[in-house]
Design an enzyme around this catalytic site. Structure first.
Site, PDB file in Angstrom:
ATOM      1  N   ILE A  13       0.908  -1.502   0.272  1.00  8.45           N
ATOM      2  CA  ILE A  13       0.191   0.094   0.420  1.00  8.45           C
ATOM      3  C   ILE A  13       0.587   1.309   0.457  1.00  8.45           C
ATOM      4  CG2 ILE A  13      -1.522   1.134   0.784  1.00  8.45           C
ATOM      5  CD1 ILE A  13      -2.518  -1.354   2.806  1.00  8.45           C
ATOM      6  N   THR A 140      -6.172  -0.746  10.431  1.00  7.82           N
ATOM      7  CA  THR A 140      -6.920  -1.991  10.048  1.00  7.82           C
ATOM      8  C   THR A 140      -8.178  -2.499  10.424  1.00  7.82           C
ATOM      9  OG1 THR A 140      -6.901  -4.592   9.394  1.00  7.82           O
ATOM     10  CG2 THR A 140      -6.315  -4.095  11.691  1.00  7.82           C
ATOM     11  N   ASP A 141      -9.447  -2.498   9.756  1.00  9.05           N
ATOM     12  CA  ASP A 141     -10.858  -3.098  10.170  1.00  9.05           C
ATOM     13  C   ASP A 141     -10.993  -4.666  11.113  1.00  9.05           C
ATOM     14  OD1 ASP A 141     -10.611  -5.368   8.222  1.00  9.05           O
ATOM     15  OD2 ASP A 141     -11.797  -4.850   7.405  1.00  9.05           O
ATOM     16  N   GLU A 142      -9.352  -5.302  11.138  1.00 10.61           N
ATOM     17  CA  GLU A 142      -9.523  -6.614  11.878  1.00 10.61           C
ATOM     18  C   GLU A 142      -8.846  -6.450  13.423  1.00 10.61           C
ATOM     19  OE1 GLU A 142      -7.029  -9.562  10.283  1.00 10.61           O
ATOM     20  OE2 GLU A 142      -7.331  -9.181   8.815  1.00 10.61           O
ATOM     21  N   TYR A 165      -1.710 -10.655  14.974  1.00 10.46           N
ATOM     22  CA  TYR A 165      -1.657  -9.410  13.902  1.00 10.46           C
ATOM     23  C   TYR A 165      -2.657  -8.231  14.543  1.00 10.46           C
ATOM     24  CZ  TYR A 165      -2.233  -6.348  10.223  1.00 10.46           C
ATOM     25  OH  TYR A 165      -2.974  -5.178   9.336  1.00 10.46           O
ATOM     26  N   SER A 168      -2.197  -6.848  17.719  1.00  8.46           N
ATOM     27  CA  SER A 168      -0.423  -5.723  17.783  1.00  8.46           C
ATOM     28  C   SER A 168      -1.505  -4.002  16.958  1.00  8.46           C
ATOM     29  CB  SER A 168       0.694  -6.085  17.109  1.00  8.46           C
ATOM     30  OG  SER A 168       0.239  -6.406  15.543  1.00  8.46           O
ATOM     31  N   LYS A 169      -1.947  -4.680  16.071  1.00  9.01           N
ATOM     32  CA  LYS A 169      -3.226  -3.045  15.280  1.00  9.01           C
ATOM     33  C   LYS A 169      -3.414  -2.446  16.000  1.00  9.01           C
ATOM     34  CE  LYS A 169      -2.046  -2.139  11.545  1.00  9.01           C
ATOM     35  NZ  LYS A 169      -0.976  -0.989  11.067  1.00  9.01           N
ATOM     36  N   ASN A 195      -7.362  -4.912   0.910  1.00  6.13           N
ATOM     37  CA  ASN A 195      -6.872  -4.869   0.146  1.00  6.13           C
ATOM     38  C   ASN A 195      -6.264  -5.190  -1.098  1.00  6.13           C
ATOM     39  OD1 ASN A 195      -5.155  -1.137   0.432  1.00  6.13           O
ATOM     40  ND2 ASN A 195      -6.821  -1.954   1.721  1.00  6.13           N
ATOM     41  N   LYS A 204      -0.644 -13.495  -0.067  1.00  8.51           N
ATOM     42  CA  LYS A 204      -2.410 -12.744   0.856  1.00  8.51           C
ATOM     43  C   LYS A 204      -3.278 -13.685  -0.140  1.00  8.51           C
ATOM     44  CE  LYS A 204      -0.752  -9.579   3.827  1.00  8.51           C
ATOM     45  NZ  LYS A 204      -0.723  -8.257   3.651  1.00  8.51           N
ATOM     46  N   PRO A 220      -4.585 -22.772  -2.120  1.00  9.00           N
ATOM     47  CA  PRO A 220      -5.132 -23.461  -0.635  1.00  9.00           C
ATOM     48  C   PRO A 220      -6.411 -23.216  -0.793  1.00  9.00           C
ATOM     49  CG  PRO A 220      -3.358 -22.593  -0.606  1.00  9.00           C
ATOM     50  CD  PRO A 220      -3.783 -22.691  -1.995  1.00  9.00           C
ATOM     51  N   ASP A 287      -8.360 -25.491   8.150  1.00  6.70           N
ATOM     52  CA  ASP A 287      -8.611 -23.685   8.716  1.00  6.70           C
ATOM     53  C   ASP A 287      -7.746 -23.265   9.438  1.00  6.70           C
ATOM     54  OD1 ASP A 287      -9.915 -21.373   8.202  1.00  6.70           O
ATOM     55  OD2 ASP A 287     -11.834 -21.868  10.094  1.00  6.70           O
ATOM     56  N   ARG A 288      -7.884 -21.817   9.809  1.00  4.42           N
ATOM     57  CA  ARG A 288      -6.591 -20.679   9.784  1.00  4.42           C
ATOM     58  C   ARG A 288      -7.350 -21.077  11.029  1.00  4.42           C
ATOM     59  NH1 ARG A 288      -6.486 -14.770   7.950  1.00  4.42           N
ATOM     60  NH2 ARG A 288      -4.669 -15.200   7.089  1.00  4.42           N
TER      61      ARG A 288
HETATM   62  P1  NAD Z   1       3.298  -4.763   3.779  1.00 11.66           P
HETATM   63  O1  NAD Z   1       3.274  -5.781   4.463  1.00 11.66           O
HETATM   64  O2  NAD Z   1       3.071  -4.812   2.396  1.00 11.66           O
HETATM   65  O3  NAD Z   1       4.154  -4.065   3.597  1.00 11.66           O
HETATM   66  C1  NAD Z   1       4.994  -3.631   4.527  1.00 11.66           C
HETATM   67  C2  NAD Z   1       6.064  -2.899   4.834  1.00 11.66           C
HETATM   68  O4  NAD Z   1       6.543  -2.436   6.143  1.00 11.66           O
HETATM   69  C3  NAD Z   1       7.112  -3.476   4.346  1.00 11.66           C
HETATM   70  O5  NAD Z   1       8.140  -2.632   3.021  1.00 11.66           O
HETATM   71  C4  NAD Z   1       8.222  -3.468   5.216  1.00 11.66           C
HETATM   72  O6  NAD Z   1       9.737  -3.603   4.924  1.00 11.66           O
HETATM   73  C5  NAD Z   1       8.056  -2.778   6.109  1.00 11.66           C
HETATM   74  N1  NAD Z   1       8.410  -2.597   7.638  1.00 11.66           N
HETATM   75  C6  NAD Z   1       8.268  -3.185   8.126  1.00 11.66           C
HETATM   76  N2  NAD Z   1       8.703  -3.681   9.479  1.00 11.66           N
HETATM   77  C7  NAD Z   1       9.225  -2.169   9.170  1.00 11.66           C
HETATM   78  C8  NAD Z   1      10.303  -1.550  10.886  1.00 11.66           C
HETATM   79  N3  NAD Z   1      10.447  -1.996  12.080  1.00 11.66           N
HETATM   80  N4  NAD Z   1      10.797  -0.556  10.397  1.00 11.66           N
HETATM   81  C9  NAD Z   1      10.210  -0.100   9.107  1.00 11.66           C
HETATM   82  N5  NAD Z   1       9.493  -0.137   8.103  1.00 11.66           N
HETATM   83  C10 NAD Z   1       9.399  -1.800   8.596  1.00 11.66           C
HETATM   84  O7  NAD Z   1       1.879  -4.139   4.319  1.00 11.66           O
HETATM   85  P2  NAD Z   1       0.104  -3.778   3.437  1.00 11.66           P
HETATM   86  O8  NAD Z   1      -0.478  -4.329   3.151  1.00 11.66           O
HETATM   87  O9  NAD Z   1       1.393  -2.386   2.321  1.00 11.66           O
HETATM   88  O10 NAD Z   1      -0.137  -3.274   4.445  1.00 11.66           O
HETATM   89  C11 NAD Z   1       0.481  -1.470   5.022  1.00 11.66           C
HETATM   90  C12 NAD Z   1      -0.388  -1.257   6.068  1.00 11.66           C
HETATM   91  O11 NAD Z   1      -1.475  -1.187   6.363  1.00 11.66           O
HETATM   92  C13 NAD Z   1       0.047  -1.778   7.597  1.00 11.66           C
HETATM   93  O12 NAD Z   1       0.195  -1.096   8.315  1.00 11.66           O
HETATM   94  C14 NAD Z   1      -1.840  -2.470   7.459  1.00 11.66           C
HETATM   95  O13 NAD Z   1      -1.463  -3.403   9.075  1.00 11.66           O
HETATM   96  C15 NAD Z   1      -2.072  -1.761   6.957  1.00 11.66           C
HETATM   97  N6  NAD Z   1      -3.657  -2.705   6.092  1.00 11.66           N
HETATM   98  C16 NAD Z   1      -2.930  -3.481   5.346  1.00 11.66           C
HETATM   99  C17 NAD Z   1      -4.189  -4.054   4.463  1.00 11.66           C
HETATM  100  C18 NAD Z   1      -4.329  -4.772   3.388  1.00 11.66           C
HETATM  101  O14 NAD Z   1      -5.130  -6.087   3.015  1.00 11.66           O
HETATM  102  N7  NAD Z   1      -3.062  -5.209   2.959  1.00 11.66           N
HETATM  103  C19 NAD Z   1      -5.499  -3.924   5.058  1.00 11.66           C
HETATM  104  C20 NAD Z   1      -5.687  -3.133   6.222  1.00 11.66           C
HETATM  105  C21 NAD Z   1      -4.782  -2.711   6.697  1.00 11.66           C
HETATM  106  P1  TYD Z   2      -6.044 -12.535   3.868  1.00  6.49           P
HETATM  107  O1  TYD Z   2      -5.591 -12.390   2.253  1.00  6.49           O
HETATM  108  O2  TYD Z   2      -4.455 -13.553   4.291  1.00  6.49           O
HETATM  109  O3  TYD Z   2      -5.833 -11.217   5.158  1.00  6.49           O
HETATM  110  P2  TYD Z   2      -6.964 -11.765   5.947  1.00  6.49           P
HETATM  111  O4  TYD Z   2      -6.646 -12.521   6.716  1.00  6.49           O
HETATM  112  O5  TYD Z   2      -5.669 -10.232   6.719  1.00  6.49           O
HETATM  113  O6  TYD Z   2      -8.265 -10.818   5.716  1.00  6.49           O
HETATM  114  O7  TYD Z   2      -6.590 -13.746   3.839  1.00  6.49           O
HETATM  115  C1  TYD Z   2      -7.842 -13.226   3.229  1.00  6.49           C
HETATM  116  C2  TYD Z   2      -9.448 -14.343   3.273  1.00  6.49           C
HETATM  117  O8  TYD Z   2      -8.153 -15.442   2.796  1.00  6.49           O
HETATM  118  C3  TYD Z   2      -9.085 -15.204   4.767  1.00  6.49           C
HETATM  119  O9  TYD Z   2     -10.195 -15.963   4.750  1.00  6.49           O
HETATM  120  C4  TYD Z   2      -8.398 -15.914   4.553  1.00  6.49           C
HETATM  121  C5  TYD Z   2      -8.346 -17.097   3.047  1.00  6.49           C
HETATM  122  N1  TYD Z   2      -7.064 -17.500   2.618  1.00  6.49           N
HETATM  123  C6  TYD Z   2      -7.170 -18.665   2.050  1.00  6.49           C
HETATM  124  O10 TYD Z   2      -8.583 -19.304   1.887  1.00  6.49           O
HETATM  125  N2  TYD Z   2      -6.328 -19.539   2.229  1.00  6.49           N
HETATM  126  C7  TYD Z   2      -4.982 -18.944   1.973  1.00  6.49           C
HETATM  127  O11 TYD Z   2      -4.343 -19.164   1.305  1.00  6.49           O
HETATM  128  C8  TYD Z   2      -5.370 -17.134   2.192  1.00  6.49           C
HETATM  129  C9  TYD Z   2      -3.828 -16.500   2.344  1.00  6.49           C
HETATM  130  C10 TYD Z   2      -6.410 -17.028   2.835  1.00  6.49           C
END
Ligand code: NAD
Ligand code: TYD
Length: 351
Positions: A13, A140-142, A165, A168-169, A195, A204, A220, A287-288
C-alpha cells in the site's frame, strides 16, 4: 513545501501511496523510511527513483536514534505510518515481531514526533503543536474482531482483535489515541478493509491465488471458504488516506471500505474462471486457527464528513489486478525465488 514521512513505503500500500502522492502533490516532498523486510521491495518504486521530491532511507522505525536523525534532517510535517508486519498467518507462526514492529515501532514514531512537533516539548501541560502537523496511523478493520452474518463495523465499536496481528494493530491504535488524549497530538487513525491491486505480495489471498492458478498449482482454501472480506482497491485506499491527511478532524478514527463483500471461495472461482483454468485446482485445507468469519465496513463517516467514496467496483478492480499480474510476471517470479519460496513450503506443505 510540505514534507510527508511515509513509513513502510516499499510495501504494497505504501508504494502505491507514494506514487499517487508525488503525482497529486508535485510540491510535496516524500521521505520513505523502510527497513526492507521480506515484504519491502524497492522495485515497487522504480518509476519514481529519480524524482527530486522523493527520498528513501533504509532504517527501522524501532530505531530511536535513526528516527531522531530523520526528524532533524527532513523536518516532516506529517507522518503516514504504514510500516508493519501485516500478514495474519505469519503472526500465528511468529507473533513477537508483530509486537515490536507494530506497537513499539509506532510508539517510537509518536514519541519522536512529539519531541519535534510540540512547541514547548519540556512542558507536559502544553498541548500546542506546530501548525499543520499530523500523525496518521494506518490501521485495519481487523481490530474490531469478527462479525456474524449481519452488521457492519462502525468507528465507535469496541476493539476485539482475535489474531496476534490484529491485537498488535489494536494496541498501536490505543497508543495513538492516548497521544491525542494525553498530549494533544493531532492524530488520525484509518481502519480499512482488505486491500487488493498491483504490487501486493503473493502471500495474501488474491495474488496467491492468481499466482498459483497461473502455475496450475493447488489453490489452498481455508476451511469451507465461506469467510467474508470487504474488498477495497488499493488506489481507492490511497485517495482515502490523502483525504484524511488533509481533511480529517484531529483525534478522529475513519473506517475505509469498498462496499464489496465477497466470500473467499467466490473470489477463488472468479480468478479461476477469468484465467480459464479448472476448478479442480481448488484444495480445501485445514482452517486458520482463530479465523475471523466476516469483516464488513460501514464507511458512512468518511463519505459524509470528508466526501471520499470508493470508485472501483470489485468486478473492474479484480479484472485490472489479474491483468497486472499477467503483465508483470517477472515481479512475482523475483519474489517467488527468494525467502517466499521457503515460507510457502513451510505453510502449505502438509495442509
Ligand atoms: P506490506 O507487508 O506489504 O508492507 C509493509 C512494509 O513495512 C514493508 O515494506 C516492510 O519492509 C516495512 N516494514 C516492516 N517492518 C518495518 C520496520 N520495523 N521499520 C520500517 N519498515 C518496516 O503491508 P501492506 O499490505 O502494504 O500494509 C500497509 C499497512 O496497512 C500496514 O500497517 C497494515 O497493517 C495496514 N493494512 C493493510 C491491509 C491490506 O489488505 N494489505 C488491510 C488493512 C490494513
Ligand atoms: P489474507 O489475504 O491473509 O487477509 P486477512 O487474513 O488479513 O483477511 O486472507 C484473506 C482471506 O482468505 C482470509 O479469510 C483467509 C483466506 N485465505 C485462504 O483461504 N487461503 C490462503 O492461502 C490465504 C493466504 C488466505
Amino acid at each position: 513545501m510540505r514534507t510527508i514521512l511515509v513509513t513502510g513505503g516499499a510495501g504494497f500500500i505504501g508504494s502505491n501511496f507514494i506514487k499517487m502522492m508525488l503525482k497529486k502533490h508535485p510540491d510535496y516532498r516524500i521521505v520513505n523510511v523502510d527497513v526492507l523486510t521480506y515484504a519491502g521491495n524497492l522495485g515497487n518504486l522504480s518509476e519514481i527513483d529519480a524524482s527530486e521530491n522523493y527520498v528513501f532511507v533504509k532504517t527501522d522505525i524501532r530505531n530511536r536514534d535513526a528516527m531522531t536523525e530523520i526528524f532533524k534532517v527532513y523536518s516532516p510535517d506529517a507522518i503516514v505510518n504504514f510500516a508493519a508486519e501485516s500478514h495474519v498467518d505469519r503472526s500465528i507462526e511468529e507473533p513477537e515481531i508483530f509486537l515490536t514492529t507494530n506497537i513499539i515501532g509506532t510508539h517510537v514514531l509518536l514519541e519522536t514526533a512529539k519531541k519535534f512537533w510540540k512547541i514547548d516539548s519540556d512542558d507536559k501541560y502544553s498541548r500546542e503543536y506546530k501548525p499543520g502537523v499530523k500523525f496518521l496511523q494506518v490501521s485495519t478493520d481487523e481490530v474490531y474482531g469478527a462479525l456474524g452474518q449481519s452488521g457492519l463495523f462502525v468507528e465507535s465499536m469496541p476493539l476485539l482483535p482475535n489474531s496476534p496481528y490484529s491485537a498488535s494493530k489494536a494496541s498501536a491504535d490505543l497508543i495513538v489515541r492516548a497521544y491525542n488524549e494525553t498530549f494533544g497530538m493531532p492524530v488520525n487513525i484509518t481502519r480499512c478493509s482488505n486491500n487488493y491491486g498491483p504490487y501486493q505480495f503473493p502471500e495474501k489471498l488474491i495474488p496467491l491465488m492468481i499466482n498459483n492458478c497461473l502455475q496450475e498449482k493447488d489453490l489452498p482454501v481455508y476451511g469451507d471458504g465461506m469467510q467474508v472480506r470487504d474488498w477495497l482497491h488499493v488506489f481507492d485506499h490511497c485517495v482515502a488516506i490523502d483525504t484524511v491527511l488533509h481533511k480529517g478532524k484531529d483525534g478522529e478514527v475513519y473506517n475505509i471500505g469498498g462496499n464489496n463483500e465477497k466470500a473467499n471461495i467466490e473470489i477463488v472461482k472468479l480468478i479461476i474462471n477469468t484465467l480459464g483454468k479448472s476448478e479442480d485446482l481448488i484444495k480445501y485445507v485445514k482452517d486458520r486457527p482463530g479465523h475471523d468469519r466476516r469483516y464488513a465496513i460501514d464507511n458512512t463517516k468518511i463519505t459524509t464528513e470528508l466526501g471520499w467514496k470508493p470508485s472501483y467496483t470489485f468486478e473492474q478492480g479484480i479484472k485490472e489486478t489479474i491483468q497486472w499480474y499477467l503483465d508483470n510476471k517477472e515481479w512475482t517470479d523475483n519474489i517467488a525465488t527468494g525467502d517466499y519460496a521457503k515460507y510457502y513450503e513451510k505453510m502449505y506443505s502438509n495442509v
